[in-house]
Design a protein around this motif. Structure first.
Motif, mmCIF file in Angstrom:
data_model
loop_
_atom_site.group_PDB
_atom_site.id
_atom_site.type_symbol
_atom_site.label_atom_id
_atom_site.label_comp_id
_atom_site.label_asym_id
_atom_site.label_seq_id
_atom_site.Cartn_x
_atom_site.Cartn_y
_atom_site.Cartn_z
ATOM 1 N N LEU B 161 -7.037 -7.443 2.415
ATOM 2 C CA LEU B 161 -8.049 -6.457 2.847
ATOM 3 C C LEU B 161 -8.302 -6.406 4.238
ATOM 4 N N PHE B 178 0.617 -5.821 0.343
ATOM 5 C CA PHE B 178 -0.331 -4.649 0.624
ATOM 6 C C PHE B 178 -1.329 -5.113 1.583
ATOM 7 N N ARG B 180 -4.394 -3.780 4.177
ATOM 8 C CA ARG B 180 -5.072 -2.624 4.544
ATOM 9 C C ARG B 180 -5.519 -2.701 6.058
ATOM 10 N N ALA B 214 -12.329 -1.758 -1.921
ATOM 11 C CA ALA B 214 -11.668 -0.949 -1.318
ATOM 12 C C ALA B 214 -10.774 -0.044 -1.842
ATOM 13 N N LYS B 215 -10.443 1.148 -1.051
ATOM 14 C CA LYS B 215 -9.680 2.184 -1.706
ATOM 15 C C LYS B 215 -7.886 1.865 -1.779
ATOM 16 N N GLU B 217 -5.774 3.680 -1.288
ATOM 17 C CA GLU B 217 -4.920 4.492 -0.522
ATOM 18 C C GLU B 217 -5.131 4.110 0.995
ATOM 19 N N GLU B 218 -6.142 3.197 1.432
ATOM 20 C CA GLU B 218 -6.482 2.443 2.649
ATOM 21 C C GLU B 218 -5.150 1.542 3.085
ATOM 22 N N PHE B 219 -4.057 1.260 1.924
ATOM 23 C CA PHE B 219 -3.276 0.088 2.186
ATOM 24 C C PHE B 219 -1.971 0.653 2.717
ATOM 25 N N THR B 220 -1.347 -0.359 3.379
ATOM 26 C CA THR B 220 0.016 0.008 3.454
ATOM 27 C C THR B 220 0.889 -0.873 2.739
#
Lengths: 295, 239
Positions: B161, B178, B180, B214-215, B217-220
């Motif tokens: 995160l 993943f 954030r 956490a969402k 969609e906020e992650f790469t």
């Protein structure tokens, strides 16, 4: 593998308990370093300079040593014998003559300083602590080390802390790979290490940088550029202590801070008996990052 | 095992106090539980930074460790849920096979190393080499992770995160990463990849199971470029 402990007291009321707290921390680190143990303890600076010396034959070496040194220096010298070590208080300005006199008598200089005393011997940490009655020692801050020897022999002179300048000492967990090259460089610069030990080279390096004008932070940062190998270093000075880990940071380190103290340990176990540890801020020092606390 | 070493309460929770019970007895008690055990909840008090607490468990039991531990807590875990209320030293949940390990505080280096399965949740930060050589474990770190994390990671998911340190995913195989926050640098052969719907769904499930707010969609997402899989003479200098 070695064990490091350090304690910097922010609350002066705890000063009489420094030795007690540090000794418990040191003994907890026994299985990280059963070969030898040592401690550097910083008290209130008296007038003059304290020289800590060691002898394998303390009874005969220390018998009448204070009187002989007083006569040689033409000044009053006081002596406190602690097992194989003796702490001699000499006047400012008598340093070089005193060191020459003591070395001439075959004594090993453990360290010099206005406030620092160093006690180190071969043996298990609890035995070393008992010999020197470390528990009874007070002070403002101190650093302890339990050694599992890798780079040089298990001897008193190979034990940590290493002191290569007044009131400065260094302890190390790790091993350096360019210490022979650095030993030659430092010897040319006038800071010759006395032993075969890699950590002493690092201590000489830091002392040389400070002598050249660097502050403690800059000198510790220099270790990241100029020393190759694994290290977690804890450096003691008259006013505090500093910490730095190599960029790979595989040698463990943990720190804890409360309103009363800042503590360093190779492992959290070393903190288990510290007052208020449950509520302390506990963190792992970042790799290649210098931390220091000074009063 | 001495009678005084175990205090059984009305609620069915067995308490093991490490000031009275040696580490081996604590671990033997936990390791002796079978799949059909009636005693499913344990509390370990006063771990005081001890090494190898609650290791090698192989039963669907719940173990709460009240305090901080040293090296290798919950190593080789199977089936059990181990919850540490403090921080843990190096190698937490090393080589975990299944089950869940939850750390309320921070984890030191190589958390979840070589793990084959199960879920490791670190609510604080994890330091260097988190998930090194992971082989199927899922790791969710609420805070940041240190350098060389997911080095040679083969399978599983590492979710962060916060931020990641230098050389994330160096020499990565097929693990998914993943992150954030920011990544200080990517290791050799680790690249940013697109987030497809299946990744969003996977991440949502992991975040949900890890209690992370956490969402997806906020992650790469980062993964292997797969260029180190085969020797390439033109890239000899890269190996």
């Amino acid at each position: 593998m070695c064990g490091i402990v350090g304690l910097f007291l922010k609350n002066p009321d705890l000063r009489p308990q420094l030795g007690e707290m540090l000794t418990d921390m040191l003994i907890t680190m026994t299985d990280r370093g059963p070969d030898s143990a040592g401690i550097a303890i910083y008290g209130d600076g008296d007038d003059g300079l304290k020289v800590t010396v060691q002898s394998d034959t303390p009874q005969e070496s220390f018998d009448g040593l204070d009187a002989a040194l007083s006569a040689a220096l033409g000044a009053d010298v006081t002596m406190r014998v602690v097992d194989t070590h003796a702490v001699l208080s000499i006047p400012d300005g008598a340093r070089d003559a005193a060191v020459a006199f003591l070395e001439d008598r075959g004594l090993r200089i453990m360290g010099l300083g206005a406030s620092m005393e160093i006690f180190k011997e071969v043996g298990l940490p609890h035995e070393v602590a008992a010999r020197f009655d470390l528990r009874a020692m007070g002070g403002s801050h101190g650093i302890g080390h339990t050694r599992m020897a890798t780079e040089s022999a298990v001897t008193t002179l190979g034990a940590h802390p290493f002191s290569t300048a007044e009131d400065q000492c260094l302890v190390h967990n790790g091993s350096l790979s360019n210490h022979n090259q650095m030993r030659r460089v430092l010897t040319q610069k006038g800071f010759p290490p006395k032993t075969e030990n890699d950590t002493e080279v690092a201590a000489c390096y830091i002392s040389s940088r400070i002598a050249e004008g660097a502050n403690l932070g800059q000198a510790l940062e220099g270790t990241l550029d100029d020393l190759d190998g694994f290290f977690t270093f804890v450096m003691g000075t008259k006013n505090g202590f500093g910490v730095v880990r190599d960029p790979i940071a595989c040698k463990p380190a943990v720190m804890a801070e409360t309103d009363d103290y800042v503590a360093f340990g190779s492992e959290y176990r070393a903190f288990a008996d510290l007052p208020g540890i449950e509520a302390a801020r506990v963190w792992e020092p970042e790799p290649a990052t210098v931390y220091f606390w000074e009063r | 095992m001495t009678a005084t070493a175990i205090a059984e309460t009305d609620t069915g929770v067995q308490t093991l106090d490490m000031t009275e019970t040696p580490l081996r007895e604590v671990n033997e008690t936990l390791q002796a539980q079978s799949a059909s055990t009636n005693q499913t909840r344990f509390v370990i008090e006063n771990p005081r930074g001890s090494h190898a607490v609650a290791v090698g468990l192989d039963a669907p039991i719940e173990v709460t460790v009240k305090g901080s531990t040293g090296y290798y807590c919950a190593g080789m875990n199977k089936q059990a849920t181990v919850h540490v209320t403090g921080s843990v030293g190096p190698g937490v949940a090393e080589n975990m096979m299944s089950g869940t390990v939850i750390i309320d505080g921070d984890a030191s280096q190589y958390a979840g190393a070589t793990g084959h399965g199960g879920l490791l949740v670190v609510k604080g930060n994890a330091s260097s080499r988190c998930g090194i050589s992971m082989k199927g474990i899922d790791i969710v770190v609420h805070g940041n992770i240190g350098h060389m994390s997911a080095f040679m990671a083969q399978k599983g998911n590492l979710v962060v995160l916060g931020d990641a340190g230098d050389a994330l995913g160096d020499s990565l195989y097929e693990a998914r990463l993943f992150v954030r926050g920011k990544v200080k640098s990517l290791g050799a052969d680790c690249i940013e990849k697109e987030m497809r719907p299946e990744h969003i769904a996977l991440l949502r499930d992991l975040l949900d199971r890890a209690g992370a707010d956490a969402k997806p969609e906020e992650f790469t997402r980062y993964g292997s470029a797969r260029k180190l899989y085969n020797f390439n003479i033109d890239h000899a200098g890269d190996y």
